[in-house]
Scaffold this motif. Structure first.
Motif, PDB file in Angstrom:
ATOM      1  N   ALA A   9      -7.896 -46.590 -55.038  1.00 50.82           N
ATOM      2  CA  ALA A   9      -8.414 -47.752 -54.304  1.00 50.82           C
ATOM      3  C   ALA A   9      -8.603 -47.458 -52.819  1.00 50.82           C
ATOM      4  O   ALA A   9      -9.640 -47.785 -52.235  1.00 50.82           O
ATOM      5  N   LYS A  10      -7.598 -46.836 -52.188  1.00 51.64           N
ATOM      6  CA  LYS A  10      -7.686 -46.583 -50.748  1.00 51.64           C
ATOM      7  C   LYS A  10      -8.886 -45.718 -50.392  1.00 51.64           C
ATOM      8  O   LYS A  10      -9.578 -45.976 -49.404  1.00 51.64           O
ATOM      9  N   ASP A  11      -9.145 -44.687 -51.186  1.00 47.35           N
ATOM     10  CA  ASP A  11     -10.284 -43.818 -50.916  1.00 47.35           C
ATOM     11  C   ASP A  11     -11.597 -44.567 -51.080  1.00 47.35           C
ATOM     12  O   ASP A  11     -12.530 -44.399 -50.277  1.00 47.35           O
ATOM     13  N   GLU A  12     -11.678 -45.395 -52.117  1.00 48.28           N
ATOM     14  CA  GLU A  12     -12.904 -46.158 -52.366  1.00 48.28           C
ATOM     15  C   GLU A  12     -13.170 -47.136 -51.229  1.00 48.28           C
ATOM     16  O   GLU A  12     -14.308 -47.302 -50.781  1.00 48.28           O
ATOM     17  N   ILE A  13     -12.109 -47.765 -50.758  1.00 50.47           N
ATOM     18  CA  ILE A  13     -12.234 -48.702 -49.633  1.00 50.47           C
ATOM     19  C   ILE A  13     -12.687 -47.960 -48.381  1.00 50.47           C
ATOM     20  O   ILE A  13     -13.582 -48.399 -47.658  1.00 50.47           O
ATOM     21  N   ARG A  14     -12.077 -46.818 -48.144  1.00 49.37           N
ATOM     22  CA  ARG A  14     -12.398 -46.012 -46.966  1.00 49.37           C
ATOM     23  C   ARG A  14     -13.852 -45.522 -47.011  1.00 49.37           C
ATOM     24  O   ARG A  14     -14.496 -45.356 -45.962  1.00 49.37           O
ATOM     25  N   ASN A  15     -14.392 -45.315 -48.196  1.00 45.65           N
ATOM     26  CA  ASN A  15     -15.748 -44.801 -48.347  1.00 45.65           C
ATOM     27  C   ASN A  15     -16.821 -45.887 -48.254  1.00 45.65           C
ATOM     28  O   ASN A  15     -18.013 -45.580 -48.370  1.00 45.65           O
ATOM     29  N   ASN A  16     -16.398 -47.130 -48.053  1.00 45.54           N
ATOM     30  CA  ASN A  16     -17.364 -48.241 -47.977  1.00 45.54           C
ATOM     31  C   ASN A  16     -17.122 -49.083 -46.720  1.00 45.54           C
ATOM     32  O   ASN A  16     -16.867 -50.299 -46.805  1.00 45.54           O
ATOM     33  N   PRO A  17     -17.222 -48.467 -45.542  1.00 43.82           N
ATOM     34  CA  PRO A  17     -16.933 -49.183 -44.294  1.00 43.82           C
ATOM     35  C   PRO A  17     -17.940 -50.271 -43.946  1.00 43.82           C
ATOM     36  O   PRO A  17     -17.662 -51.106 -43.089  1.00 43.82           O
ATOM     37  N   SER A  18     -19.100 -50.262 -44.597  1.00 42.48           N
ATOM     38  CA  SER A  18     -20.087 -51.304 -44.317  1.00 42.48           C
ATOM     39  C   SER A  18     -19.719 -52.617 -45.003  1.00 42.48           C
ATOM     40  O   SER A  18     -20.236 -53.681 -44.629  1.00 42.48           O
ATOM     41  N   LEU A  76     -10.460 -54.021 -54.240  1.00 40.63           N
ATOM     42  CA  LEU A  76     -11.352 -53.020 -54.825  1.00 40.63           C
ATOM     43  C   LEU A  76     -12.368 -53.671 -55.757  1.00 40.63           C
ATOM     44  O   LEU A  76     -13.553 -53.335 -55.731  1.00 40.63           O
ATOM     45  N   THR A  77     -11.910 -54.628 -56.559  1.00 44.83           N
ATOM     46  CA  THR A  77     -12.828 -55.334 -57.463  1.00 44.83           C
ATOM     47  C   THR A  77     -13.834 -56.152 -56.674  1.00 44.83           C
ATOM     48  O   THR A  77     -15.023 -56.216 -57.020  1.00 44.83           O
ATOM     49  N   ALA A  78     -13.375 -56.806 -55.592  1.00 49.07           N
ATOM     50  CA  ALA A  78     -14.286 -57.559 -54.736  1.00 49.07           C
ATOM     51  C   ALA A  78     -15.334 -56.632 -54.121  1.00 49.07           C
ATOM     52  O   ALA A  78     -16.521 -56.972 -54.060  1.00 49.07           O
ATOM     53  N   LEU A  79     -14.899 -55.459 -53.687  1.00 44.55           N
ATOM     54  CA  LEU A  79     -15.812 -54.466 -53.126  1.00 44.55           C
ATOM     55  C   LEU A  79     -16.883 -54.087 -54.145  1.00 44.55           C
ATOM     56  O   LEU A  79     -18.080 -54.018 -53.816  1.00 44.55           O
ATOM     57  N   GLU A  80     -16.478 -53.846 -55.376  1.00 43.20           N
ATOM     58  CA  GLU A  80     -17.425 -53.465 -56.432  1.00 43.20           C
ATOM     59  C   GLU A  80     -18.433 -54.579 -56.697  1.00 43.20           C
ATOM     60  O   GLU A  80     -19.626 -54.324 -56.878  1.00 43.20           O
ATOM     61  N   ARG A  81     -17.955 -55.827 -56.702  1.00 45.12           N
ATOM     62  CA  ARG A  81     -18.846 -56.960 -56.935  1.00 45.12           C
ATOM     63  C   ARG A  81     -19.898 -57.074 -55.824  1.00 45.12           C
ATOM     64  O   ARG A  81     -21.084 -57.279 -56.090  1.00 45.12           O
ATOM     65  N   ILE A  82     -19.444 -56.977 -54.590  1.00 43.24           N
ATOM     66  CA  ILE A  82     -20.354 -57.121 -53.462  1.00 43.24           C
ATOM     67  C   ILE A  82     -21.352 -55.963 -53.433  1.00 43.24           C
ATOM     68  O   ILE A  82     -22.545 -56.159 -53.170  1.00 43.24           O
ATOM     69  N   SER A  83     -20.877 -54.765 -53.724  1.00 43.07           N
ATOM     70  CA  SER A  83     -21.762 -53.602 -53.755  1.00 43.07           C
ATOM     71  C   SER A  83     -22.863 -53.782 -54.794  1.00 43.07           C
ATOM     72  O   SER A  83     -24.038 -53.489 -54.536  1.00 43.07           O
ATOM     73  N   GLN A  84     -22.496 -54.291 -55.962  1.00 44.38           N
ATOM     74  CA  GLN A  84     -23.472 -54.514 -57.027  1.00 44.38           C
ATOM     75  C   GLN A  84     -24.461 -55.626 -56.680  1.00 44.38           C
ATOM     76  O   GLN A  84     -25.628 -55.581 -57.060  1.00 44.38           O
ATOM     77  N   SER A  85     -23.987 -56.618 -55.935  1.00 41.59           N
ATOM     78  CA  SER A  85     -24.849 -57.746 -55.575  1.00 41.59           C
ATOM     79  C   SER A  85     -25.857 -57.376 -54.495  1.00 41.59           C
ATOM     80  O   SER A  85     -26.872 -58.052 -54.324  1.00 41.59           O
ATOM     81  N   LYS A  86     -25.537 -56.300 -53.739  1.00 40.07           N
ATOM     82  CA  LYS A  86     -26.396 -55.817 -52.653  1.00 40.07           C
ATOM     83  C   LYS A  86     -26.605 -56.873 -51.566  1.00 40.07           C
ATOM     84  O   LYS A  86     -27.628 -56.873 -50.869  1.00 40.07           O
ATOM     85  N   ARG A  87     -25.631 -57.765 -51.420  1.00 32.51           N
ATOM     86  CA  ARG A  87     -25.709 -58.775 -50.366  1.00 32.51           C
ATOM     87  C   ARG A  87     -25.270 -58.174 -49.032  1.00 32.51           C
ATOM     88  O   ARG A  87     -24.328 -57.388 -48.977  1.00 32.51           O
ATOM     89  N   ASN A  88     -25.980 -58.516 -47.962  1.00 28.35           N
ATOM     90  CA  ASN A  88     -25.593 -58.031 -46.639  1.00 28.35           C
ATOM     91  C   ASN A  88     -24.971 -59.132 -45.782  1.00 28.35           C
ATOM     92  O   ASN A  88     -24.742 -58.930 -44.590  1.00 28.35           O
ATOM     93  N   ASN A  89     -24.702 -60.301 -46.387  1.00 30.00           N
ATOM     94  CA  ASN A  89     -24.109 -61.415 -45.650  1.00 30.00           C
ATOM     95  C   ASN A  89     -22.665 -61.667 -46.070  1.00 30.00           C
ATOM     96  O   ASN A  89     -22.149 -62.776 -45.946  1.00 30.00           O
ATOM     97  N   VAL A  90     -21.998 -60.614 -46.558  1.00 33.17           N
ATOM     98  CA  VAL A  90     -20.590 -60.758 -46.932  1.00 33.17           C
ATOM     99  C   VAL A  90     -19.845 -59.458 -46.609  1.00 33.17           C
ATOM    100  O   VAL A  90     -20.320 -58.362 -46.918  1.00 33.17           O
ATOM    101  N   LYS A  91     -18.695 -59.605 -45.968  1.00 31.53           N
ATOM    102  CA  LYS A  91     -17.838 -58.481 -45.603  1.00 31.53           C
ATOM    103  C   LYS A  91     -16.415 -58.777 -46.071  1.00 31.53           C
ATOM    104  O   LYS A  91     -16.048 -59.915 -46.348  1.00 31.53           O
ATOM    105  N   LEU A  92     -15.600 -57.721 -46.118  1.00 34.13           N
ATOM    106  CA  LEU A  92     -14.210 -57.859 -46.542  1.00 34.13           C
ATOM    107  C   LEU A  92     -13.276 -57.260 -45.495  1.00 34.13           C
ATOM    108  O   LEU A  92     -13.618 -56.281 -44.834  1.00 34.13           O
ATOM    109  N   LEU A  93     -12.103 -57.868 -45.391  1.00 37.52           N
ATOM    110  CA  LEU A  93     -11.043 -57.334 -44.544  1.00 37.52           C
ATOM    111  C   LEU A  93      -9.834 -57.061 -45.425  1.00 37.52           C
ATOM    112  O   LEU A  93      -9.299 -57.984 -46.047  1.00 37.52           O
TER     113      LEU A  93
END
Length: 212
Positions: A9-18, A76-93
């Protein structure tokens, strides 16, 4: 909540800083620059696996959403969902909600969502409840005038406590529902927990509290 360890999870999160912002303290006061627009900012505290915030972002492209979730394996699951949705109006902390004041400037947020948070039923844990007065003060500090807190829960005791807490803080209650899915409320977006609880026939409690 029992969490399954995901060592990657940590690596996946680190690889998606956008999507998962690496150092949200640097974004304080600059979120509109990061999103590239002047749209309102809505924050979900305890965003879980991201179903709610992803769907909200899809349905409301003119609103910017930020989800706060401290658990790596969950975000990590939230990251995967947002990545698949290709939305640029949502970020995670990937942070603890107690640190909100470090991430947002005064008057930077328009709304806070609290969905199916841990009720912390024991009296000695009252200060951990996300509708405790100290948290209401934090939300108000980062919100614009007449900012809103939207709460959904399956826990009646927490709901009653929250209504009392909102009122004591001087907030105005509106759209209070003791059984959301049997009400005439329109536009509800369900969380993962909400789907599970409603399928069991459990009532969902909802309200909006507005700062004066």
């Amino acid at each position: 909540m029992r969490l399954r360890n995901k060592p990657w999870a940590k690596d996946e999160i680190r690889n998606n800083p956008s999507i998962v912002i690496p150092d949200p303290k640097e974004g304080k006061g600059k979120w509109k620059e990061l999103f590239g627009n002047e749209n309102p900012i809505h924050v979900e505290v305890g965003t879980g696996k991201g179903q709610f915030i992803t769907k909200m972002a899809e349905q409301n492209p003119d609103i910017n959403y930020i989800g706060v979730e401290r658990y790596d394996s969950v975000i990590l699951t939230a990251l995967e969902r947002i990545s698949q949705s290709k939305r640029n109006n949502v970020k995670l902390l990937n942070e603890d909600v107690t640190e909100l004041l470090s991430f947002f400037e005064n008057n930077e947020v328009s709304r806070v969502y609290i969905n199916f948070t841990d009720p912390w039923p024991k009296k000695r844990h009252e200060k951990r409840r996300l509708t405790y007065k100290d948290f209401l003060e934090k939300y108000q500090s980062i919100m614009k005038e007449k900012g809103e807190v939207h709460l959904k829960t399956d826990n009646q005791a927490l709901f009653e406590y929250s209504l009392h807490s909102f009122s004591l803080y001087g907030m105005v209650l509106q759209n209070v529902s003791l059984n959301l899915h049997q009400s005439d409320f329109e536009g509800n977006v369900m969380t993962e927990y909400e789907e599970k609880f409603s399928q069991k026939g459990m009532p969902i409690y909802r309200c909006e509290a507005v700062y004066r």
